[in-house]
Each structure stands twice: as C-alpha cells, then as structure tokens.
Scaffold this motif. Structure first.
Motif, PDB file in Angstrom:
ATOM      1  N   ALA A 167       0.818  -1.213   0.000  1.00 12.01           N
ATOM      2  CA  ALA A 167       0.000   0.000   0.000  1.00 12.01           C
ATOM      3  C   ALA A 167       0.854   1.268   0.000  1.00 12.01           C
ATOM      4  O   ALA A 167       0.499   2.267  -0.623  1.00 12.01           O
ATOM      5  CB  ALA A 167      -0.926   0.002   1.212  1.00 12.01           C
ATOM      6  N   SER A 168       1.991   1.226   0.690  1.00 10.68           N
ATOM      7  CA  SER A 168       2.871   2.401   0.765  1.00 10.68           C
ATOM      8  C   SER A 168       3.919   2.412  -0.351  1.00 10.68           C
ATOM      9  O   SER A 168       4.667   3.387  -0.485  1.00 10.68           O
ATOM     10  CB  SER A 168       3.583   2.441   2.118  1.00 10.68           C
ATOM     11  OG  SER A 168       4.446   1.325   2.276  1.00 10.68           O
ATOM     12  N   ARG A 169       3.990   1.299  -1.097  1.00 12.42           N
ATOM     13  CA  ARG A 169       4.990   1.140  -2.157  1.00 12.42           C
ATOM     14  C   ARG A 169       6.396   1.403  -1.608  1.00 12.42           C
ATOM     15  O   ARG A 169       7.217   2.093  -2.217  1.00 12.42           O
ATOM     16  CB  ARG A 169       4.683   2.061  -3.353  1.00 12.42           C
ATOM     17  CG  ARG A 169       3.375   1.731  -4.038  1.00 12.42           C
ATOM     18  CD  ARG A 169       3.098   2.618  -5.236  1.00 12.42           C
ATOM     19  NE  ARG A 169       2.838   4.003  -4.820  1.00 12.42           N
ATOM     20  CZ  ARG A 169       1.658   4.435  -4.369  1.00 12.42           C
ATOM     21  NH1 ARG A 169       0.645   3.590  -4.275  1.00 12.42           N
ATOM     22  NH2 ARG A 169       1.473   5.686  -4.016  1.00 12.42           N
ATOM     23  N   ASN A 170       6.642   0.795  -0.445  1.00 12.60           N
ATOM     24  CA  ASN A 170       7.915   1.006   0.232  1.00 12.60           C
ATOM     25  C   ASN A 170       8.346  -0.300   0.905  1.00 12.60           C
ATOM     26  O   ASN A 170       7.839  -0.652   1.962  1.00 12.60           O
ATOM     27  CB  ASN A 170       7.780   2.126   1.273  1.00 12.60           C
ATOM     28  CG  ASN A 170       9.075   2.369   2.029  1.00 12.60           C
ATOM     29  OD1 ASN A 170      10.155   2.033   1.548  1.00 12.60           O
ATOM     30  ND2 ASN A 170       8.959   2.925   3.225  1.00 12.60           N
ATOM     31  N   PHE A 171       9.263  -1.006   0.261  1.00 11.60           N
ATOM     32  CA  PHE A 171       9.790  -2.257   0.804  1.00 11.60           C
ATOM     33  C   PHE A 171      11.207  -2.012   1.312  1.00 11.60           C
ATOM     34  O   PHE A 171      12.092  -1.685   0.518  1.00 11.60           O
ATOM     35  CB  PHE A 171       9.819  -3.348  -0.268  1.00 11.60           C
ATOM     36  CG  PHE A 171       8.476  -3.955  -0.573  1.00 11.60           C
ATOM     37  CD1 PHE A 171       8.089  -5.148   0.009  1.00 11.60           C
ATOM     38  CD2 PHE A 171       7.607  -3.318  -1.449  1.00 11.60           C
ATOM     39  CE1 PHE A 171       6.863  -5.712  -0.278  1.00 11.60           C
ATOM     40  CE2 PHE A 171       6.369  -3.873  -1.743  1.00 11.60           C
ATOM     41  CZ  PHE A 171       5.996  -5.074  -1.149  1.00 11.60           C
ATOM     42  N   PRO A 172      11.441  -2.176   2.620  1.00 14.45           N
ATOM     43  CA  PRO A 172      12.826  -2.049   3.102  1.00 14.45           C
ATOM     44  C   PRO A 172      13.678  -3.173   2.535  1.00 14.45           C
ATOM     45  O   PRO A 172      13.164  -4.244   2.178  1.00 14.45           O
ATOM     46  CB  PRO A 172      12.683  -2.165   4.625  1.00 14.45           C
ATOM     47  CG  PRO A 172      11.413  -2.907   4.837  1.00 14.45           C
ATOM     48  CD  PRO A 172      10.505  -2.503   3.710  1.00 14.45           C
ATOM     49  N   SER A 173      14.972  -2.950   2.457  1.00 16.38           N
ATOM     50  CA  SER A 173      15.872  -3.948   1.875  1.00 16.38           C
ATOM     51  C   SER A 173      15.868  -5.259   2.644  1.00 16.38           C
ATOM     52  O   SER A 173      16.183  -6.318   2.100  1.00 16.38           O
ATOM     53  CB  SER A 173      17.301  -3.389   1.825  1.00 16.38           C
ATOM     54  OG  SER A 173      17.754  -3.073   3.143  1.00 16.38           O
ATOM     55  N   TYR A 174      15.487  -5.196   3.922  1.00 11.25           N
ATOM     56  CA  TYR A 174      15.479  -6.399   4.760  1.00 11.25           C
ATOM     57  C   TYR A 174      14.055  -6.952   4.950  1.00 11.25           C
ATOM     58  O   TYR A 174      13.803  -7.706   5.892  1.00 11.25           O
ATOM     59  CB  TYR A 174      16.101  -6.099   6.127  1.00 11.25           C
ATOM     60  CG  TYR A 174      15.520  -4.888   6.829  1.00 11.25           C
ATOM     61  CD1 TYR A 174      14.310  -4.969   7.525  1.00 11.25           C
ATOM     62  CD2 TYR A 174      16.168  -3.663   6.795  1.00 11.25           C
ATOM     63  CE1 TYR A 174      13.767  -3.862   8.164  1.00 11.25           C
ATOM     64  CE2 TYR A 174      15.637  -2.551   7.436  1.00 11.25           C
ATOM     65  CZ  TYR A 174      14.447  -2.662   8.123  1.00 11.25           C
ATOM     66  OH  TYR A 174      13.903  -1.569   8.765  1.00 11.25           O
ATOM     67  N   HIS A 175      13.150  -6.604   4.036  1.00 11.91           N
ATOM     68  CA  HIS A 175      11.763  -7.076   4.175  1.00 11.91           C
ATOM     69  C   HIS A 175      11.690  -8.595   4.281  1.00 11.91           C
ATOM     70  O   HIS A 175      10.778  -9.136   4.932  1.00 11.91           O
ATOM     71  CB  HIS A 175      10.943  -6.591   2.975  1.00 11.91           C
ATOM     72  CG  HIS A 175       9.540  -7.135   2.948  1.00 11.91           C
ATOM     73  ND1 HIS A 175       8.542  -6.672   3.774  1.00 11.91           N
ATOM     74  CD2 HIS A 175       8.973  -8.128   2.198  1.00 11.91           C
ATOM     75  CE1 HIS A 175       7.411  -7.348   3.545  1.00 11.91           C
ATOM     76  NE2 HIS A 175       7.658  -8.227   2.588  1.00 11.91           N
ATOM     77  N   TRP A 176      12.645  -9.300   3.694  1.00  7.74           N
ATOM     78  CA  TRP A 176      12.639 -10.758   3.692  1.00  7.74           C
ATOM     79  C   TRP A 176      12.657 -11.348   5.097  1.00  7.74           C
ATOM     80  O   TRP A 176      12.190 -12.478   5.309  1.00  7.74           O
ATOM     81  CB  TRP A 176      13.824 -11.297   2.894  1.00  7.74           C
ATOM     82  CG  TRP A 176      15.173 -10.846   3.412  1.00  7.74           C
ATOM     83  CD1 TRP A 176      15.851  -9.723   3.049  1.00  7.74           C
ATOM     84  CD2 TRP A 176      15.976 -11.508   4.394  1.00  7.74           C
ATOM     85  NE1 TRP A 176      17.046  -9.637   3.738  1.00  7.74           N
ATOM     86  CE2 TRP A 176      17.146 -10.718   4.558  1.00  7.74           C
ATOM     87  CE3 TRP A 176      15.846 -12.674   5.127  1.00  7.74           C
ATOM     88  CZ2 TRP A 176      18.157 -11.087   5.448  1.00  7.74           C
ATOM     89  CZ3 TRP A 176      16.850 -13.045   6.018  1.00  7.74           C
ATOM     90  CH2 TRP A 176      17.995 -12.248   6.160  1.00  7.74           C
ATOM     91  N   ILE A 177      13.166 -10.594   6.080  1.00  9.48           N
ATOM     92  CA  ILE A 177      13.240 -11.170   7.430  1.00  9.48           C
ATOM     93  C   ILE A 177      11.836 -11.402   8.006  1.00  9.48           C
ATOM     94  O   ILE A 177      11.664 -12.241   8.896  1.00  9.48           O
ATOM     95  CB  ILE A 177      14.056 -10.284   8.393  1.00  9.48           C
ATOM     96  CG1 ILE A 177      13.291  -9.010   8.776  1.00  9.48           C
ATOM     97  CG2 ILE A 177      15.419  -9.940   7.810  1.00  9.48           C
ATOM     98  CD1 ILE A 177      13.970  -8.198   9.865  1.00  9.48           C
ATOM     99  N   TYR A 178      10.848 -10.670   7.503  1.00  5.17           N
ATOM    100  CA  TYR A 178       9.483 -10.826   8.000  1.00  5.17           C
ATOM    101  C   TYR A 178       8.767 -12.010   7.349  1.00  5.17           C
ATOM    102  O   TYR A 178       7.594 -12.267   7.641  1.00  5.17           O
ATOM    103  CB  TYR A 178       8.706  -9.526   7.802  1.00  5.17           C
ATOM    104  CG  TYR A 178       9.331  -8.384   8.563  1.00  5.17           C
ATOM    105  CD1 TYR A 178       9.370  -8.395   9.949  1.00  5.17           C
ATOM    106  CD2 TYR A 178       9.921  -7.308   7.893  1.00  5.17           C
ATOM    107  CE1 TYR A 178       9.970  -7.365  10.661  1.00  5.17           C
ATOM    108  CE2 TYR A 178      10.517  -6.267   8.601  1.00  5.17           C
ATOM    109  CZ  TYR A 178      10.539  -6.308   9.976  1.00  5.17           C
ATOM    110  OH  TYR A 178      11.138  -5.289  10.696  1.00  5.17           O
ATOM    111  N   TRP A 179       9.469 -12.706   6.474  1.00  3.02           N
ATOM    112  CA  TRP A 179       9.018 -13.992   5.955  1.00  3.02           C
ATOM    113  C   TRP A 179       9.840 -15.114   6.571  1.00  3.02           C
ATOM    114  O   TRP A 179       9.294 -16.087   7.089  1.00  3.02           O
ATOM    115  CB  TRP A 179       9.143 -14.018   4.422  1.00  3.02           C
ATOM    116  CG  TRP A 179       8.251 -13.048   3.726  1.00  3.02           C
ATOM    117  CD1 TRP A 179       8.450 -11.702   3.573  1.00  3.02           C
ATOM    118  CD2 TRP A 179       6.987 -13.328   3.099  1.00  3.02           C
ATOM    119  NE1 TRP A 179       7.401 -11.123   2.902  1.00  3.02           N
ATOM    120  CE2 TRP A 179       6.498 -12.093   2.589  1.00  3.02           C
ATOM    121  CE3 TRP A 179       6.242 -14.493   2.913  1.00  3.02           C
ATOM    122  CZ2 TRP A 179       5.291 -12.012   1.909  1.00  3.02           C
ATOM    123  CZ3 TRP A 179       5.030 -14.408   2.230  1.00  3.02           C
ATOM    124  CH2 TRP A 179       4.570 -13.184   1.741  1.00  3.02           C
TER     125      TRP A 179
END
Length: 269
Positions: A215-227
């Motif tokens: 929704a914010s069109r903003n993925f932090p570079s470490y977004h993968w850690i939340y998977w």
C-alpha cells in the motif's frame, strides 16, 4: 458436515464437497485477515498520530507501544473468535505453516488459505490508506536503531514461535477449553507485540508486513526477514509440538493426567 471441528473434517478425500469446504475456509480467511488487520492498522495509526511523547531517535514511546500491542492482540482475539468455526481463524501464513507442519491441517488446505491471507492483508492496508489521513507507512514493520538484520530474523523467529505454539496447544490440540482458545491466542499476540513492536515492528506474520509495504509502495531492503523469521518460528513450534506428542505416545495429557477432569483428579503411578 458443520464446521464445528474444522481441522478434523478437512482430512477427507479429494471430492467436490472437500473443495467446497476449502473455498469456504479460504473466503473466511480472506475476510478474517482483512478485518483483523483493518482494525489493527487503524488502532496502530491512531496510536502513532495521537502520541503525546516519543522514544529515543523519534521511535514510538512505551505508552504508544502498549496501545499498538492492544490493537493487534484484541483485534486478533475478536476476529479469530468469530471465524474459528469456519476456517480456524488463522489469518497468518506462518500460523498456517505451523498447523500444516504439525499435522493439524492438510497441506492442501494450507495452499488455499495462504493466498487468501495475503490478499486480505493487502486489501486491509489499502482501505486504511484510503480512509485515514496520513501515510500508511507508519504501520510498516521496521528494525529499531542498532538492531541488526540477523538479530531481527531470530527475534521474529522466537516471537512467532510463542504465538504458533499457543495456537497448536490451545486450538489444534482439542480439550475442554478449546472453545476459548481465541482468548489465549489474542493474549499471546499481545505479549509478543509488547516485546517486539519496538525492536522489529512485531510482525510475526508475513501478511501483516507485506500488505502495508504494498500500500505504501515502500519495501525495506530487509523485508525478507518478516518472511524467514516467522516461517522459522512456525517450523520450530511445529517441531516442539510433534516432539511432545511423540514423547507422550501421541497423548499430550500423559505427563499431567487429569488436567481436563471436572474434579481435577491427578492419577498417580
């Protein structure tokens, strides 16, 4: 068959009736995830916008974190309680993985629930972005100053482990108090959020983190850690659950007999 015991009925063979049940459960998970995160995101946004103080480096204060934690914990409690007879009230791909890995839920059902949960999170974040003033990015999960990516992965793992294990023991493992399992599950999320919101954003749920990023069109570079973190936590919980079942010959009450008896009798060897 009525949905009084959803995790028992879904192990039937592949028939048209079974497919119907999978689709109904997936639809319930979509609606449930949407409602759970819609009210949680709204409460989170309100807490940040109305905060009278701030923590170090302009982070959320302890008071704001408590309100945020209440928003997620109680939103899950209410929504899971309303939906658990239809789909189990999971609303979380990590919980779905834990249920499948523990044997409580068939993998086919999990394959139906996973996309429904992701879609529900995206719709919830989109609705909040449209309806509430201010950027939806305030609910994004981010690491605290000084928190490394490696720390974030394993912290999310242990936070999710606590939640998923609670789901397995209270909901997947049937007992006299299963009908009030959503209370314990909501409180488990509240406890985890109190510990985790400041350090990692307290995701415990890939869908919870993914929706606001879209929704914010903003993925932090470490977004993968939340998977990775939540999925590791789900696997760890499922492993511990299976180990306890195995050590007790598939009877989890064997080590503490009489726990569910009306008189509370303890049977001594």
């Amino acid at each position: 068959m009525p949905f009084e015991k959803p995790f028992e009925s879904v192990h039937e063979g592949g028939s048209r009736e079974t497919l119907r049940k999978h689709l109904v459960a997936a639809f319930a998970e979509f609606i449930g995830t949407l409602l759970f995160l819609y009210f949680a995101f709204a409460g989170h946004t309100m807490a940040v916008q109305q905060a009278s103080d701030a923590g170090p480096d302009r982070t959320n204060s302890a008071q704001t974190i408590v309100i945020i934690s209440l928003s997620y914990g109680f939103s899950l409690l209410v929504t899971a309680w309303s939906m658990y007879r239809i789909s189990g009230g999971l609303f979380n791909p990590a919980v779905t993985l834990g249920m499948c890995a523990s044997g409580a839920l068939p993998w086919v059902r999990g394959a139906f629930l996973f996309p429904a949960q992701i879609l529900g999170s995206m719709v919830a974040a989109g609705l909040i972005s449209c309806m509430i003033p201010g950027p939806i990015a305030v609910v994004n999960t981010t690491l605290a100053p000084g928190m490394s990516v490696a720390q974030g992965v394993f912290f999310e793992m242990f936070l999710t482990c606590e939640l998923v294990f609670t789901v397995l023991i209270l909901a997947a493992e049937k007992s006299k108090d299963t009908y009030i399992a959503p209370v314990g599950i909501g409180l488990a999320l509240f406890v985890a959020e109190i510990a985790g919101v400041y350090y990692t954003g307290g995701s415990l749920n890939p869908a919870r983190s993914f929706g606001p990023c879209v929704a914010s069109r903003n993925f932090p570079s470490y977004h993968w850690i939340y998977w990775v973190g939540p999925f590791l936590g789900a696997g760890l919980s499922a492993g511990v659950y299976r180990l306890i079942k195995w050590l007790n010959n598939n009877n989890i009450e064997d080590a503490n007999p009489g726990q569910d008896s009306a008189a509370g009798d303890y049977v001594k060897d």
